[in-house]
Structure formats: C-alpha cells, structure tokens
Design a protein around this motif. Sequence first.
Motif, mmCIF file in Angstrom:
data_model
loop_
_atom_site.group_PDB
_atom_site.id
_atom_site.type_symbol
_atom_site.label_atom_id
_atom_site.label_comp_id
_atom_site.label_asym_id
_atom_site.label_seq_id
_atom_site.Cartn_x
_atom_site.Cartn_y
_atom_site.Cartn_z
ATOM 1 N N ASP A 57 0.828 -1.211 0.000
ATOM 2 C CA ASP A 57 0.000 0.000 0.000
ATOM 3 C C ASP A 57 0.861 1.260 0.000
ATOM 4 O O ASP A 57 0.553 2.232 -0.686
ATOM 5 C CB ASP A 57 -0.948 0.005 1.193
ATOM 6 C CG ASP A 57 -2.066 -1.023 1.039
ATOM 7 O OD1 ASP A 57 -2.246 -1.546 -0.073
ATOM 8 O OD2 ASP A 57 -2.747 -1.288 2.037
ATOM 9 N N ARG A 58 1.952 1.229 0.764
ATOM 10 C CA ARG A 58 2.845 2.404 0.765
ATOM 11 C C ARG A 58 3.468 2.591 -0.607
ATOM 12 O O ARG A 58 3.558 3.710 -1.113
ATOM 13 C CB ARG A 58 3.920 2.238 1.839
ATOM 14 C CG ARG A 58 3.448 2.512 3.251
ATOM 15 C CD ARG A 58 4.609 2.581 4.238
ATOM 16 N NE ARG A 58 5.368 1.354 4.306
ATOM 17 C CZ ARG A 58 5.092 0.313 5.107
ATOM 18 N NH1 ARG A 58 4.053 0.383 5.906
ATOM 19 N NH2 ARG A 58 5.842 -0.763 5.100
ATOM 20 N N ASP A 59 3.887 1.482 -1.231
ATOM 21 C CA ASP A 59 4.471 1.569 -2.571
ATOM 22 C C ASP A 59 3.448 2.092 -3.575
ATOM 23 O O ASP A 59 3.758 2.953 -4.394
ATOM 24 C CB ASP A 59 4.988 0.197 -3.030
ATOM 25 C CG ASP A 59 6.214 -0.260 -2.263
ATOM 26 O OD1 ASP A 59 6.847 0.578 -1.583
ATOM 27 O OD2 ASP A 59 6.544 -1.458 -2.343
ATOM 28 N N ALA B 243 0.804 3.900 -2.946
ATOM 29 C CA ALA B 243 0.524 5.309 -2.648
ATOM 30 C C ALA B 243 1.648 6.199 -3.184
ATOM 31 O O ALA B 243 1.394 7.275 -3.732
ATOM 32 C CB ALA B 243 0.353 5.514 -1.144
ATOM 33 N N THR B 244 2.880 5.739 -3.057
ATOM 34 C CA THR B 244 4.016 6.501 -3.579
ATOM 35 C C THR B 244 3.940 6.601 -5.094
ATOM 36 O O THR B 244 4.115 7.686 -5.658
ATOM 37 C CB THR B 244 5.342 5.835 -3.154
ATOM 38 O OG1 THR B 244 5.411 5.826 -1.729
ATOM 39 C CG2 THR B 244 6.536 6.584 -3.716
ATOM 40 N N ARG B 245 3.660 5.465 -5.752
ATOM 41 C CA ARG B 245 3.544 5.487 -7.217
ATOM 42 C C ARG B 245 2.394 6.381 -7.657
ATOM 43 O O ARG B 245 2.518 7.135 -8.619
ATOM 44 C CB ARG B 245 3.341 4.065 -7.757
ATOM 45 C CG ARG B 245 4.595 3.209 -7.724
ATOM 46 C CD ARG B 245 4.415 1.912 -8.504
ATOM 47 N NE ARG B 245 3.259 1.147 -8.084
ATOM 48 C CZ ARG B 245 3.226 0.260 -7.091
ATOM 49 N NH1 ARG B 245 4.319 0.028 -6.406
ATOM 50 N NH2 ARG B 245 2.119 -0.397 -6.793
ATOM 51 N N THR B 246 1.284 6.305 -6.941
ATOM 52 C CA THR B 246 0.124 7.132 -7.274
ATOM 53 C C THR B 246 0.474 8.610 -7.105
ATOM 54 O O THR B 246 0.161 9.426 -7.959
ATOM 55 C CB THR B 246 -1.077 6.752 -6.386
ATOM 56 O OG1 THR B 246 -1.393 5.383 -6.606
ATOM 57 C CG2 THR B 246 -2.284 7.599 -6.708
ATOM 58 N N GLY B 247 1.124 8.939 -6.001
ATOM 59 C CA GLY B 247 1.525 10.329 -5.773
ATOM 60 C C GLY B 247 2.492 10.818 -6.834
ATOM 61 O O GLY B 247 2.365 11.946 -7.331
ATOM 62 N N ASP B 248 3.448 9.953 -7.209
ATOM 63 C CA ASP B 248 4.404 10.326 -8.256
ATOM 64 C C ASP B 248 3.697 10.567 -9.585
ATOM 65 O O ASP B 248 3.986 11.537 -10.284
ATOM 66 C CB ASP B 248 5.468 9.234 -8.424
ATOM 67 C CG ASP B 248 6.416 9.148 -7.241
ATOM 68 O OD1 ASP B 248 6.439 10.093 -6.408
ATOM 69 O OD2 ASP B 248 7.137 8.130 -7.134
ATOM 70 N N ALA B 249 2.771 9.680 -9.927
ATOM 71 C CA ALA B 249 2.031 9.830 -11.180
ATOM 72 C C ALA B 249 1.196 11.103 -11.161
ATOM 73 O O ALA B 249 1.098 11.809 -12.163
ATOM 74 C CB ALA B 249 1.148 8.607 -11.428
ATOM 75 N N LEU B 250 0.602 11.393 -10.013
ATOM 76 C CA LEU B 250 -0.206 12.595 -9.880
ATOM 77 C C LEU B 250 0.652 13.846 -10.027
ATOM 78 O O LEU B 250 0.277 14.790 -10.728
ATOM 79 C CB LEU B 250 -0.922 12.593 -8.526
ATOM 80 C CG LEU B 250 -1.961 13.656 -8.283
ATOM 81 C CD1 LEU B 250 -3.041 13.597 -9.347
ATOM 82 C CD2 LEU B 250 -2.580 13.483 -6.921
#
Length: 163
Positions: free
Chosen positions: A108-110, A112-119
């Motif tokens: 989930d942390r990974d 969330a990090t990928r999602t934040g980076d993409a955003l």
Amino acid sequence: RTLMFEAIRAESAARRHELVDLTRALKAGDEATRLRLLNRTMKAFQKEVERLTQRAISAEDAYAQQLAAAQELKGHGDEGGTVLGPSEAALKQREEVEAAAEAAAASDRDAATRTGDALREALVEAEERAGATERQRAAAEHKAEELARALKASTSELETTRR
C-alpha cells in the motif's frame, strides 16, 4: 476471509486500471480535453491514495490486534507459575498474519508513492501545457495587435489617397 481479500485485491486492480486509462486519456487528449480531464484525474488519484492509506491503517490495526492477542496468550500462566505458550497452529497463524499485514502495508505504501508520483507528473505536464497555451495565446494576441495597427495604418493611408 480469503475470498474477501481476493475481492478487495480484484477491486483494487480494477481501480488501478481505471487510473491508467484516465492517465492515458489525459496524455493523449488535445489541450481542451486535457484541461477537462485534469481535475477528474487528480480527484481519482487522490481518492485512490485515500483508499490505500485507509487500507494500510486497517492492516496495521489488524496486525496490532493479532500481536496483542498472541502476547496475551503467551503471558497467561497456571498456578504453578509455568507460562503456557501459544499452540503451534496459533503461532503459525500469528506469523502468517504478521507477514500478510507487513506485505499489505508495504504494498500500500508503494502504491501510494507510485500514485503520488504519477499525480505529480500529471500536474507538471498540465502546468507545462498550460504555460505553452498561455504563450501561444500571448503570441496570437500580439500578432492581432500588429495586424490591427497595420490595418489602421492602411485605412489611414487609403483615406489620405482618396482625398
């Protein structure tokens, strides 16, 4: 429980595919489409980050509860003072729950990090496109002003010639 987790994983995978589709549409669209899709895409990413955060919190809470229960089992003793340990099955279950909770939290942390980076990447791209659009608008406005001045000068010259 396994079916519940499988359903949650499948639902999560489907949401990730929706995010991928939204991102592709955002990148592939023209300026008007990009501007229209940007807010929707950002809201979808934010919602997924919130879901992943809640899932991580739930996994951590479940882990803490299982750990407390296992410690409570381990801490009970009989009148003679000997400590009764958890059964092999309970110990194995505890280890599986701990591993699953740790893996889910890390995943989930990974995510969330990928999602934040993409955003953040989508936001930077949108800002760059907006800047380019603004520069194009300013250039068009400048050209229109030049043409207006040239038209005015031509009109004035034509009036002078007619007199």
